[in-house]
Design an enzyme around this catalytic site. Structure first.
Site, short mmCIF file in Angstrom:
data_model
loop_
_atom_site.label_atom_id
_atom_site.label_comp_id
_atom_site.label_asym_id
_atom_site.label_seq_id
_atom_site.Cartn_x
_atom_site.Cartn_y
_atom_site.Cartn_z
N ALA A 116 1.10 -0.86 0.30
CA ALA A 116 0.03 -0.14 0.09
C ALA A 116 0.58 0.74 -0.04
CB ALA A 116 -0.77 -0.04 1.27
N MET A 213 6.08 2.28 3.33
CA MET A 213 6.76 2.06 4.66
C MET A 213 7.32 0.53 4.15
SD MET A 213 4.91 3.54 7.73
CE MET A 213 3.87 5.04 6.96
N1 HPA Z 1 2.73 7.29 3.57
C1 HPA Z 1 3.66 6.01 3.89
N2 HPA Z 1 3.44 4.80 3.49
C2 HPA Z 1 1.70 4.73 2.83
C3 HPA Z 1 1.45 5.58 2.43
C4 HPA Z 1 1.51 7.34 3.47
O1 HPA Z 1 0.76 7.75 2.41
N3 HPA Z 1 -0.14 5.32 2.68
C5 HPA Z 1 -0.06 3.57 2.56
N4 HPA Z 1 1.18 3.11 3.20
#
Ligand code: HPA
Length: 275
Positions: A116, A213
């Site tokens: 994600a 991340m």
């Molecule tokens: N930032 C960092 N990690 C993520 C984000 C984000 O906006 N959305 C999903 N993982």
């Protein structure tokens, strides 16, 4: 904190090989948030809980299970990793990459990674699928640091970490299945706090299209073992400051991942079928 010890990769590999015998996966899929359902589509599946694998910690994040699932998908022998180890949980990069090293030791040649991510490119909306073309490692950690693991290359080339041919394949599958697929650069940060607006502005100038991340440690380790990698990000939200002042919440990330999971699952099945 270091969780590694000499021989741990081998011990973990032995435990997994024994638990999944006689299966010999040739593809591994790392399932990001919401994609656990794909593991349920694996045929002739055997599940190996992390608690049974030396060195595998138990996941702490909602939406992530903690098991390897081996069997076949589209007739291809695969192993799925349901639940990954994030650096923001306090794991070192070596631990984040442990499953990938185990996959390589099991004979896996191709790694499919999903995650994600927040969308930085202006045209990205929640639900956009992005084929990862390249990455920026701004985690300032590397799973290869320290003594060379047997089977690793010390200084692996990273000029084409997301295999060009596999990206062609992924785009072809997407177009055949009428799945919209963008392509861009993923930036990995340590987290777990989301980014500031100034950081997103910086990342944009650095050439990042999406930010997350995870993934980077796994891909680095995969390249050190000569595995081919294909990666797909689900853009679950627009990155900080780009969404009209709306605050970011993990809930939005999970909801969007949930909404597009079947499309992404379809794409992954299509890719796996052609590997
Ligand atoms: N930032 C960092 N990690 C993520 C984000 C984000 O906006 N959305 C999903 N993982």
């Amino acid at each position: 904190m270091s969780e590694r010890d000499a021989g741990l990769v081998q011990r973990a590999t032995d435990a997994v090989a024994k638990a999944i015998a006689p299966r010999k996966p040739r593809v591994a899929v790392v399932l990001g948030s919401g994609l656990g359902f794909l593991a349920d589509q694996i045929e002739g599946a055997v599940r190996v809980p992390y608690a049974k694998i030396p060195g595998f910690p138990l996941p702490t994040v909602a939406g992530h299970a903690g098991e390897l699932v081996a069997g076949t998908l589209e007739g291809v022998p695969i192993v799925a990793q349901s639940g990954r180890f994030h650096l923001y949980e306090g794991h070192d990069a070596w631990t984040a990459a442990l499953p990938v090293r185990v996959f390589a030791a099991l004979g896996v040649k191709t790694l499919v990674v999903t995650n994600a991510a927040g969308g930085i490119r202006r045209t990205f909306r929640p639900g956009t699928l992005m084929l990862i073309a390249d990455h920026l490692n701004l985690m300032f950690r590397n799973p290869l640091a320290g003594p060379v693991e047997p089977g690793d290359e010390r200084f692996p080339d990273m000029s084409d970490p997301y295999d060009t041919e596999l990206r062609v394949l992924a785009r072809r599958v997407a177009s055949e299945r009428k799945i919209a697929l963008d392509e861009g650069v993923y930036c990995g940060l340590l987290g777990p706090s989301y980014e500031t607006k100034a950081e997103i502005e910086m990342l944009k100038r650095f050439g990042a299209d999406a930010v997350g991340m995870s993934t980077v440690p796994e891909v680095v380790a995969a390249r050190a073992r000569g595995m081919k990698v294909v990666g797909i990000s689900t853009i679950t939200n627009v990155a900080a400051g780009l969404g009209g002042g709306q605050a970011l919440a993990h809930k939005e990330v999970l909801e969007t991942a949930e909404r597009v999971k079947h499309q992404l699952g379809d794409l992954i099945r299509g890719i796996v079928a052609k590997l």
